[in-house]
Structures are given as C-alpha cells and as structure tokens.
Design an enzyme around this catalytic site. Structure first.
Site, mmCIF file in Angstrom:
data_model
loop_
_atom_site.group_PDB
_atom_site.id
_atom_site.type_symbol
_atom_site.label_atom_id
_atom_site.label_comp_id
_atom_site.label_asym_id
_atom_site.label_seq_id
_atom_site.Cartn_x
_atom_site.Cartn_y
_atom_site.Cartn_z
ATOM 1 N N GLU A 5 1.108 -1.604 0.291
ATOM 2 C CA GLU A 5 0.195 0.126 -0.012
ATOM 3 C C GLU A 5 0.985 1.631 -0.073
ATOM 4 O OE1 GLU A 5 -4.033 2.200 2.679
ATOM 5 O OE2 GLU A 5 -2.524 0.505 3.440
ATOM 6 N N ARG A 57 7.056 6.631 7.768
ATOM 7 C CA ARG A 57 6.481 6.454 9.613
ATOM 8 C C ARG A 57 7.319 6.028 10.637
ATOM 9 N NH1 ARG A 57 1.118 4.283 9.682
ATOM 10 N NH2 ARG A 57 0.550 5.431 8.037
ATOM 11 N N GLN A 113 -8.056 -6.416 6.757
ATOM 12 C CA GLN A 113 -9.009 -5.348 6.589
ATOM 13 C C GLN A 113 -9.777 -6.815 7.208
ATOM 14 O OE1 GLN A 113 -10.023 -3.244 3.881
ATOM 15 N NE2 GLN A 113 -9.037 -1.815 3.596
ATOM 16 N N GLY A 170 -12.707 -16.669 3.732
ATOM 17 C CA GLY A 170 -12.792 -17.991 3.347
ATOM 18 C C GLY A 170 -11.624 -19.175 4.616
#
Length: 453
Positions: free
Chosen positions: A250, A259, A367, A389
């Site tokens: 991402e 970060r 997520q 799943g």
C-alpha cells in the site's frame, strides 16, 4: 513387432529424458507378486514419478485398490486395467502384467527400485523446468525478474518434494522435544525462544514470534495496524539484531520509512511531510536515521505481489527472521479466479506454507469487514474477518486492534488501545492494553507509560 516391444520400444522413450524401464517394471512387478510391497514405497513414489504412461496408470490402480482395502493381485489389477483401457486389448494386458510379475529380480529390493524411479523423475523435472525457463526467456514477453522468480520457485518446488516429511515414531519426536527443552533451559536459550515483539504483555500470551507461525493482524482502517506492525519490526531489528523483511503493498518505501522515523524520533508525520521541522526535530531525526541505518530491515514495495514472488526474493536474501506483509487484500494470487473469497483463501494457505517452508514467523495485516460498526460493542470478532474463507483456519494467531476512542470521543481511554488475541494455537487468548500515540503513530507498553508518568 512383439507385444512386449509394442509397450516399451516406442519412440517417446528413445529421447534424451532419463528414466529406467527396468526399475519401473520391477516396482510394479514386486507389488503384483507381493501386495505388501506397495506400503513400503507408497510414501516414496507417486504415479507422476513414472515415465511410462501405462506404468503411471497401473500404479494409480494399485493405490486405489490399496485405499479401498481391495486385494492387489494379477486378477484385480488386470480387471481394472482393462476397464480403464490402459492397454489396447485384454490379451496385451495379460501378457504385459505377466511379464511384470516375472521380470522383478527380488521383492526385497523394491526400495532400491523405487529410489531409482524417483531419482530419474527428479532429473526429468529439472530438465523440464530448464526447458520452461528457456522458453519463457525466449518469447514469454515477461520481464527478466519475473522469469527468474518463476524459475526459482519451480526449482524450490522440486527440492521440497525431494525432501518431503515422513512419518516418524513417537520416540524420535520425544527426543527432539527433550533436546529443545534442554536448549530452552540452558545457556543461549534466547536463540530458541520466540522472538520478542517488544510488547512484554503480548509476548507472555504469544510466547513471542515463533518460527513457522502465520500471524494475522487485523483491524478496521485507522486503528493503527500498519504502525503496530512497524513498531514490532523496529523492536525486533534494533533490540535483537534479527533481520526483518517488510512487503508494503500500500505504501511506498519512502512513506514506510518516514512512518518509522516519525515514531522513533517523535516527530509528527504531518510536520515531516510539510518539511516544517524545528532545529531540535532535525537533531532527533538525524539520531534516529543513524540508528535505523544499522537495523537489518529490508523493504519491498511491489504492488500486487504474489506469494511465489515473495518466496523467491526471500530465498535470495537468506537468513530472514521475520516477514511482515501489509496487507492481505492487496496481494495477488496469480490465478484468474474471480471469486475473491477463494483467492484470499488460496493466498492465506500459501502464506502458511511459506512460513513453514522457510521456518520464519509471518505477520500479515488484514482489513476487517464493516460488521463492528453495526454493533453496540465495536470490538472485532473472528467472524468479522473480511473475505474470511480460510483466513481464520490457516492463521496460528489472530490479533485484533481496537481503540474505544475511535468510536467514542468522550471515552475515558483516549490514548489506550487493545490488542485482542482472538486465536492462539499455542495457548490462551486474551486482551492486552497498550498506549496509542496518535501524533507519532506509535504504540507503547502500558506499564512503561505509567512509569514515565
């Protein structure tokens, strides 16, 4: 042409591919003569190890008879071979099966025959892989890196099949356990314990990051799962000196390192992005950069990377002690399956296999669905895993992040986060409270925070 020649003197076996006709025939003949021989080689051979198609199909028949508890002899194998048209006619089938039973030198040597068949099979697989590599390099249109990744994965698969695990007697396993317990109790025990995350209360529940574990870290957007994973990465790299590989699907490499620096140097992210830094902040960032430069952290920001590509890159690096993937839903399976649940399930199974094959803990971020938003108690549950799943099934540990202040601005725990251990294959579950520093996007141990205040 005689019947025997019609089956093994054909053109397809006169090429350069290595195989042993005598070994293949001796394995099948030994099973026909003594069906107990099949159990001896069943763990060593598969039908695909046989070069001759007729031999592979005969071995399949024998395995099927063994599985159903049916007798394995000349009559039962002949009947199945005729029913499945393994041979052109029943008479040719009878002649060839008779020859197989007569040709075997000794059933006691079946393991040696099976070893020859298996070794020739590996050589053919290597030759086939080499041919595929050459063909891909000539005209696939793929870039060189993709072709090399695929080639390394193919070779690794052949090697893994060659060294497949076998059934062991329990006494051998007990000796291994006793040896490990002695190491854990003696000098240098830190080398055998799970790698500490840097969060003491969490380590007590998890017993650290254990090799071959697939650890799922899930949360709703904005809860700080990327920050938490990066905190663990820097703790592991800086405090233990172990090598950490981070796959960021991402964020770019630069964003990810920024970060990390924001949290370590205590400089707010917005100020770093705007370049509005005080002299003291510059000093702190410089000191942070010096320490980070020594940390054995590797970052890959390839978008939509697949598990085989990850494995290929990790094998080239060697000696990786922790893998972090941010995040699951952005990964690609490399298949054309359009069912996202099946794709994610395939990826998680592959990640678990990767963790086991490479003997390294793998933390994969994920997520959550919107279900927590619809409940009065917004704390996540296992059923909230997005595109569930087999995620829950494949993971050894499932961690959720939750902050009450995210939902309630008047919460009494404005800077408190919860790390919920919802699944722990090795022990208990529970909730660990941490300090959340939103300005610098970092987590800290609650006891340390209280001591400092």
């Amino acid at each position: 042409m005689s019947t025997s020649q019609s089956f093994y003197d054909r053109g397809e076996i006169t090429g350069a591919l290595p195989f042993s006709l005598e070994a293949e025939q001796s394995v099948l003949g030994a099973v026909l003569v003594d069906s107990s021989c099949l159990a001896v080689v069943l763990d060593e051979l598969r039908p695909s190890n046989f070069y001759r198609e007729e031999h592979a199909r005969l071995f399949e028949i024998m395995i099927r008879l063994f599985t159903t508890g049916s007798p394995i002899d000349f009559v039962t194998v002949l009947e199945a071979a005729c029913r499945e048209d393994v041979f052109p006619s029943e008479s040719e089938a009878k002649v060839y099966l008779t020859q197989l039973a007569q040709i075997v030198p000794s059933t006691r040597n079946i393991e040696a025959y099976a070893n020859i068949v298996r070794e020739k099979s590996y050589l053919r697989a290597l030759m086939q892989a080499a041919g595929e590599m050459a063909e891909n390099a000539r005209g696939s249109g793929e870039d060189a890196q993709t072709i090399m990744d695929a080639a390394e994965q193919r070779i690794f698969e052949i090697r893994a099949d060659r060294h497949a695990s076998k059934l062991l007697p329990i006494d051998a396993i007990l000796l291994d356990i006793y040896d490990r317990l002695q190491r854990l109790s003696g000098e240098g025990r830190e080398d055998y314990l799970g790698t500490p995350t840097g969060f003491g209360a969490l380590d007590q529940v998890m017993t650290g990051l254990n090799r071959s574990d697939l650890i799922l870290l899930a949360a709703r957007p904005g809860m700080g799962k990327t920050s938490f994973a990066l905190n663990i990465a820097t703790n592991v790299a800086q405090k233990t000196g172990k090598r950490v590989a981070i796959f960021s699907l991402e964020m770019s490499r630069e964003q990810l390192v920024e970060r990390i620096m924001s949290g370590d140097a205590l400089v707010a992210g917005p100020k770093m992005r705007a370049g509005e830094l005080s002299a003291q902040e510059w000093v702190r960032l410089a000191a942070c950069a010096r320490e980070l430069a020594k940390a054995p952290i590797l970052v890959d920001d390839t978008a939509a990377i697949t598990v085989p590509e990850m494995k290929a890159r990790l094998r080239r690096v060697r000696d990786v002690d922790l893998v972090i993937i941010d995040y699951l839903q952005l990964m690609s399976s490399g298949s054309r399956n359009e069912n996202r649940v099946q794709v994610v399930s395939e990826i998680t199974r592959s990640l678990k296999v990767m963790a086991k094959e490479m003997n390294v803990p793998v933390i994969v971020l994920s997520q959550l669905s919107r279900q927590p938003e619809t409940r009065s108690d917004h704390r996540p549950m296992l059923s909230d895993l997005r595109e569930s799943g087999s995620i829950e099934q494949d993971a050894d540990l499932v961690l959720f992040l939750y902050r009450d202040a995210y939902y309630d601005r008047d919460s009494e725990e404005q800077n408190i986060a919860e790390c919920i251990v919802a699944k722990n294959r090795h022990g208990e579950t529970g909730t660990i409270k941490l300090v959340w520093d939103g300005m610098h996007t970092r987590f800290a141990n609650l006891e340390h925070y209280r001591d400092e205040n």
